[in-house]
Design an enzyme around this catalytic site. Structure first.
Site, mmCIF file in Angstrom:
data_model
loop_
_atom_site.group_PDB
_atom_site.id
_atom_site.type_symbol
_atom_site.label_atom_id
_atom_site.label_comp_id
_atom_site.label_asym_id
_atom_site.label_seq_id
_atom_site.Cartn_x
_atom_site.Cartn_y
_atom_site.Cartn_z
ATOM 1 N N LYS A 156 -10.286 -1.425 7.517
ATOM 2 C CA LYS A 156 -9.008 -1.152 8.168
ATOM 3 C C LYS A 156 -9.301 -0.695 9.599
ATOM 4 O O LYS A 156 -10.127 0.193 9.810
ATOM 5 C CB LYS A 156 -8.276 -0.051 7.398
ATOM 6 C CG LYS A 156 -7.024 0.485 8.076
ATOM 7 C CD LYS A 156 -6.409 1.580 7.224
ATOM 8 C CE LYS A 156 -5.187 2.195 7.888
ATOM 9 N NZ LYS A 156 -4.518 3.187 7.018
ATOM 10 N N ARG A 200 0.654 10.384 0.826
ATOM 11 C CA ARG A 200 1.116 11.419 1.749
ATOM 12 C C ARG A 200 2.242 12.265 1.173
ATOM 13 O O ARG A 200 2.684 13.218 1.809
ATOM 14 C CB ARG A 200 1.598 10.784 3.059
ATOM 15 C CG ARG A 200 0.530 9.993 3.797
ATOM 16 C CD ARG A 200 1.064 9.459 5.102
ATOM 17 N NE ARG A 200 0.110 8.598 5.778
ATOM 18 C CZ ARG A 200 0.298 8.052 6.967
ATOM 19 N NH1 ARG A 200 1.433 8.301 7.620
ATOM 20 N NH2 ARG A 200 -0.612 7.264 7.501
ATOM 21 N N GLU A 217 0.865 -1.181 0.000
ATOM 22 C CA GLU A 217 0.000 0.000 0.000
ATOM 23 C C GLU A 217 0.897 1.225 0.000
ATOM 24 O O GLU A 217 1.690 1.417 0.922
ATOM 25 C CB GLU A 217 -0.890 -0.004 1.249
ATOM 26 C CG GLU A 217 -1.646 1.280 1.494
ATOM 27 C CD GLU A 217 -2.256 1.349 2.875
ATOM 28 O OE1 GLU A 217 -2.479 2.480 3.372
ATOM 29 O OE2 GLU A 217 -2.517 0.291 3.492
#
Length: 222
Positions: free
Chosen positions: A141, A58, A54
Site C-alpha cells: 500500500k 478505526r 477494506e
C-alpha cells in the site's frame, strides 16, 4: 508468502484474493461506526459493480462489520488499519480475507504469513519497499499517496522496483483516479470517495451505488 508473483507488471496474479482486488482495480476503504450498516453497504457496492472492501479497524464497530460482510456470498472483505498481530487474529477470525496496514510492521507481516493471509503493508519510501521485498512480499500500500507525491511518486518508486505492485491510498478521488490507474505498477487504488462518512451516516446507499458505478466505469476506460 508472496501475494502475487514477481511478474514485472505482466498482469499475472495467482493468489485468488489478490486477483479479486486487482480485477476491478478499486478498493473502497470503509470507516463504519455502526455495524448494522455493513450489509446494506456491501449490497450497495455490489450493485455498483464492486465485490471487495477494506474495513478499517478505526472504530469499535469494525470487527462486527467485517463479520457481517463476510457472510455475504461472493463478497470479499479485508481489514485495514491493522497495527498489531492481535488485531490480525481478531480480524481474520471475523472473516477478513486480507490485511492492510498503514505502515510496514514486521510483526504484522509475519503473523499474516504464518496464518496464510495476504497482507498489503503501507510504504512511503524506497527503504520500506525494499523491506517488503526482503519479507517476501511484492504488493504494498502506498500511503498517504497524494501527500507523498501522487501518481508521479508511484512511477518513481516503481522504476527501481519493477516487480512491486502498489495500492495507492490517501487523497484519491474521481478526479485524480485515472492518473493512478494509468501507472502499470498500480494493482488497485484505495479510496473513500465512494463510501464517504457522510453517505454512511445518511445511509445513502443509492448514491454509494452511483459513485461506485462511476468509479468502475472510469477504471474500465483507463
Amino acid at each position: 508468502m508472496t501475494n502475487v508473483p514477481l511478474s514485472e507488471h505482466d498482469g499475472t496474479v495467482t493468489h485468488p484474493v489478490t486477483a479479486a482486488v486487482a480485477r476491478r482495480r478499486l478498493l473502497p476503504v470503509v470507516v463504519l461506526r455502526d455495524a448494522r450498516a455493513a450489509e446494506p453497504l456491501a449490497s450497495a457496492l455490489i450493485a455498483g459493480g464492486l465485490h471487495t472492501a477494506e474495513v478499517t479497524l478505526r472504530t469499535d464497530a469494525a470487527i462486527d462489520a467485517i463479520r457481517a460482510m463476510a457472510t455475504l456470498r461472493g463478497f470479499l472483505v479485508g481489514a485495514g488499519t491493522v497495527l498489531t498481530p492481535a488485531q490480525v487474529d481478531r480480524a481474520v477470525e471475523a472473516g477478513a480475507r486480507f490485511v492492510v496496514s498503514p505502515g510496514f510492521s514486521p510483526a504484522v507481516v509475519r503473523r499474516c504469513q504464518d496464518i496464510g493471509v495476504p497482507v498489503f503493508p503501507g510504504v512511503a519510501t524506497a527503504t520500506e519497499v525494499q523491506m517488503a521485498l526482503d519479507a517476501g512480499l511484492d504488493t504494498v500500500k502506498f500511503f498517504p499517496a497524494e501527500q507523498l507525491g501522487g501518481a508521479a511518486m508511484v512511477r518513481a518508486l516503481a522504476a527501481p522496483f519493477p516487480s512491486v505492485r502498489f495500492i495507492p491510498t490517501g487523497g484519491i478521488h474521481s478526479g485524480n483516479l485515472p492518473a493512478y490507474l494509468a501507472q502499470p505498477a498500480v494493482l488497485a487504488v484505495g479510496g473513500t470517495w465512494m463510501v464517504a462518512p457522510d453517505l454512511l451516516v445518511q445511509a445513502d446507499w443509492n448514491e454509494i451505488t452511483r459513485l461506485t458505478q462511476a468509479a468502475t466505469s472510469a477504471a474500465g476506460e483507463v
